[in-house]
Design a protein around this motif. Structure first.
Motif, mmCIF file in Angstrom:
data_model
loop_
_atom_site.group_PDB
_atom_site.id
_atom_site.type_symbol
_atom_site.label_atom_id
_atom_site.label_comp_id
_atom_site.label_asym_id
_atom_site.label_seq_id
_atom_site.Cartn_x
_atom_site.Cartn_y
_atom_site.Cartn_z
ATOM 1 N N GLN A 159 1.539 1.493 -13.630
ATOM 2 C CA GLN A 159 0.137 1.361 -13.284
ATOM 3 C C GLN A 159 -0.780 1.278 -14.493
ATOM 4 O OE1 GLN A 159 -1.709 3.697 -10.471
ATOM 5 N NE2 GLN A 159 -0.207 3.412 -8.877
ATOM 6 N N PRO A 246 1.086 -2.221 -9.081
ATOM 7 C CA PRO A 246 1.355 -1.119 -8.148
ATOM 8 C C PRO A 246 0.062 -0.370 -7.790
ATOM 9 C CG PRO A 246 2.332 -0.726 -10.326
ATOM 10 C CD PRO A 246 1.605 -2.002 -10.400
ATOM 11 N N GLY A 247 -0.053 0.009 -6.547
ATOM 12 C CA GLY A 247 -1.309 0.605 -6.089
ATOM 13 C C GLY A 247 -2.404 -0.434 -6.188
ATOM 14 N N HIS A 248 -3.515 -0.046 -6.782
ATOM 15 C CA HIS A 248 -4.587 -1.011 -7.002
ATOM 16 C C HIS A 248 -4.712 -1.339 -8.474
ATOM 17 C CE1 HIS A 248 -5.487 -0.600 -2.943
ATOM 18 N NE2 HIS A 248 -6.165 0.516 -2.998
ATOM 19 N N VAL B 385 -1.674 2.011 0.215
ATOM 20 C CA VAL B 385 -1.075 1.329 -0.930
ATOM 21 C C VAL B 385 -1.302 2.170 -2.178
ATOM 22 C CG1 VAL B 385 -1.443 -0.584 -2.501
ATOM 23 C CG2 VAL B 385 -1.097 -1.027 -0.104
ATOM 24 N N ALA B 389 1.635 4.448 -4.228
ATOM 25 C CA ALA B 389 1.966 3.982 -5.576
ATOM 26 C C ALA B 389 1.483 4.929 -6.661
ATOM 27 C CB ALA B 389 1.373 2.591 -5.803
#
Lengths: 300, 410
Positions: A159, A246-248, B385, B389
């Motif tokens: 990230q 990954p994620g935002h 999401v 993550a």
């Protein structure tokens, strides 16, 4: 072209054919570009969902937009990506152009090789770099295969550095164009200037920095605008490489706009976000227009 | 060259001739995995048998990718003859805008109300008292699929509920398995979380949050337990590096992953892989805790057509989709439950029978997508999401943001 002084008082009917011929384009520009923009801005103040409807809700969409963590993350990513991409593509592009300008052999071969990635779309670029940066198949796997067992390089799955993984791909794709623009600018510099600088005993790097670069100002401004507009609308590269994850960690504003307009069926929110993007573009373009067109009188 | 021209002319004639007899209907959907494609082929076969022609318009990438394409085609004035949506609010505005065909007449003529079970499925198709879609299957999300091979390799018994599964996770990890497979697509994370709600906190809480949009409950202690479980799930799924749901299912089929929380459509994949329920894999409805299943599913909507022949053929297609034979053939391949209460399901396997039992007992809850707008679903997707993550995001923070979304939802 149009600078010769007119003899007839009525200039409206001069070159009538050309003016009539350009009417469709003027019409398109007004209706599609300006009209579409105004429409979007107006509807960003409504609560439109799947279909546009005129129920005004004031600044609600904007309030929601600026309290959404994903949008804030997108803006932050765009800032990092934008600043670095601007600095690196200008620097690398200029250095490459200066190197190519040394009357080397096979210049056109090198030029082609460096410009070639620009012929690929962002989707292809993104996919290529997704594979290259994939820890199981790409660079990391290759280096580990050479014997460095603990070598770790997987930006797309981390990230904190994923945005740099995207930056690498973008630079690979875009610096060729910057280099070509810069090369054209360098070729536009009079040979006599170089000769004069050499007679005065000025070292080459000083000539570049203090004489050539200031002379290339118009080229730099144009390049800046091209890069900047590319930065604001970056979308396909991210979709192909990481789809925001990954994620935002690699979300960008354009992706937010698309997702909320289409998959979330919330046009109002998407319009609000795209209006904010328009504002960003204006902030970039207005100073440029001022520099380019406003400054012309001074320089004569 | 002349023969070439003749061939072209002949083929044009042939094409014209076939058009005059049969009507081509373009049907769009997002069924592209192995099991899904096999199921949709049953529809195509049945429809072609009526003398018309099914033109397949599959769009890969799941509903989130496909729906914008459908919608822009319908609103852009190039409607397909029929298109898949999930029941509920996804097509709500298209219906309200008068872009979808009203099927009330046909429904009354054929007596859909008499055989569609549960009747609530038709409610999902009804706007202002008129029926606008054909429900074709019942899908439920609340299943935990477990690989017997993975647990055998890890040397632990196959769990019978969620808590045992969580407890078995370290053993699985030691054996080099991914305990829980969750694909990277946003809807899979939200989906898994929505399954945890009724399983951990019960039906009451689930309804209060999604039906009544009760912010206090969403921020309350019952939901805190669910977020705790989601935290477990996040840890267990940390190493599943796949994107599509069927890739995640494949990890379970091949024994690389212990389990997967996924709807009963995953069953089609096990079937295509030739696995047998009970010996190769297990299924736990409601995660083995609360045996509740949601009643949602797929439905076909029929955009209004200009062409008279196509309008006629739409009715034929609607009848074919609901006919008993097609219902059985389609749903057996798809792994879902038929919408008709009057068909013979002797061929159903163990897992499907479990589902039918629960359905018969009436232990059902509405499907979250039916209660939420796509906007809310998307906001939830964004949240989960990020949650899945970001190991540093605490369950408490996530719950706070979750409650915010629920409070603002409509």
């Amino acid at each position: 072209m149009a600078t010769e002084t007119s003899k007839r008082p009525n200039t409206l009917f001069r070159n009538l054919n050309a003016k009539i011929a350009s009417l469709p384009m003027i019409f398109t520009a007004l209706v599609v570009f300006v009209g579409g923009t105004v429409w979007t801005v107006v509807y960003s103040f409504t609560n439109s969902r799947l279909l546009p409807r005129l129920q005004f809700v004031g600044l609600d969409q904007y309030e929601r937009l600026w309290s959404t963590p994903r949008w804030l993350a997108s803006i932050e990513n765009l800032m990092i990506y934008g600043v670095l991409s601007l600095i690196f593509s200008l620097t690398i592009g200029f250095v490459l152009a200066a190197l190519l300008d040394q009357k080397i052999r096979f210049e056109s071969v090198f030029r082609t090789i460096i410009l070639y990635p620009f012929a690929l779309s962002f989707i292809v670029t993104g996919l290529v770099w997704q594979w290259l940066l994939n820890p199981d198949f790409g660079v990391q796997h290759f280096v580990r295969g050479l014997g460095w067992e603990t070598f770790t390089f997987n930006p797309l799955y981390d990230q904190s550095i994923v945005i740099y993984g995207i930056l690498i791909a973008a630079l690979w794709q875009g610096t060729g164009l910057v280099m070509c623009l810069m090369l054209a600018g360098l070729r536009g510099i009079d040979e006599d200037i170089w000769k004069a600088a050499r007679v005065d005993g000025i070292p080459m790097w000083k000539t570049y920095i203090f004489i050539v670069i200031p002379m290339m100002r118009p080229v730099f401004v144009t390049t800046l605008v091209i890069i900047a507009s590319g930065i604001v609308r970056v979308y396909d590269l991210v979709v192909a490489q990481t789809s925001g994850g990954p994620g935002h960690a690699s979300e960008v504003p354009a992706k937010y706009v698309y997702d909320y307009m289409f998959s979330a069926q919330n046009l109002g929110q998407g319009f609000a976000a795209s209006t904010m993007m328009l504002l960003t573009v204006l902030i970039v373009v207005v100073p440029w227009a001022y520099l380019e067109f406003g400054g012309r009188n001074k320089r004569g | 060259m002349n023969t070439f021209k003749a061939a072209i002319a002949a083929s044009t004639l042939l094409a014209c001739a076939s058009v005059s007899q049969a009507t081509d209907l373009e049907v769009t959907h997002w069924w592209t995995s192995g099991g899904e494609a096999a199921a949709v082929a049953e529809f195509a076969k049945a429809f072609d048998a009526t003398g018309n022609k099914w033109v397949d318009g599959a769009i890969a990438g799941g509903g989130n990718t496909a729906r914008p394409v459908f919608i822009s085609r319908i609103t852009g004035g190039d409607p397909m003859a029929a298109t898949q949506f999930n029941h509920g609010r996804q097509a709500e505005e298209l219906v309200q805008a008068g872009l979808m065909r009203d099927f009330t007449e046909l429904a009354e003529k054929e007596g859909w109300k008499n055989f569609v079970r549960p009747v609530s499925l038709l409610d999902g198709c009804t706007v202002d008292g008129k029926i606008y879609c054909v429900p074709i299957n019942i899908h439920s999300w609340q299943w935990l699929w477990l690989s017997h091979k993975a647990f055998a390799d890890a040397g632990v018994p196959v769990p019978t509920n969620w808590d045992e599964f969580v407890a078995a996770a370290p053993a699985l990890e030691k054996a080099g398995k991914v305990p829980l497979a969750i694909g990277g697509q946003p809807w899979q994370r939200t989906g898994a979380f929505n399954v945890l709600i009724p399983a951990i906190a019960g039906k009451e809480t689930f309804l209060k949050v999604y039906q009544d949009k009760d912010e206090a409950v969403a921020a309350g202690p019952e939901m805190a337990k669910v977020f705790k479980a989601a935290d477990d799930a996040r840890r267990m799924a940390a190493n599943s590096n796949v994107q599509d749901w069927n890739q995640a299912t494949n990890l379970v089929i091949t024994g690389q992953a212990g389990g997967q929380i996924m709807g009963d459509w995953a069953q089609g994949e096990f079937q295509v892989a030739g696995q047998v329920a009970g010996t190769d894999y297990s299924c736990l409805p409601g995660l083995g805790v609360n045996e509740l299943i949601s009643v949602g599913g797929d439905a076909f909507y029929f955009p209004i057509q200009k062409d008279e022949a196509k309008t006629k053929a739409q009715e034929v297609l609607a009848s074919v989709m609901l006919s008993p034979e097609t219902q059985v053939a389609f749903n057996l391949k798809k792994g879902s439950v038929p919408v008709r209460g009057d068909v013979d399901l002797a061929a159903a396997n163990d897992c499907m029978k479990k589902g039918l039992d629960i359905l018969a007992k009436g232990n059902t809850i509405p499907d979250p997508p039916r209660l939420n707008t796509e906007d809310t679903n998307n906001q939830l997707n964004d949240l989960f999401v990020e949650f899945f993550a970001t190991p540093s995001m605490t369950p408490e923070d996530a719950q706070k943001r979750y409650a915010d979304i629920i409070a603002k939802a409509d």
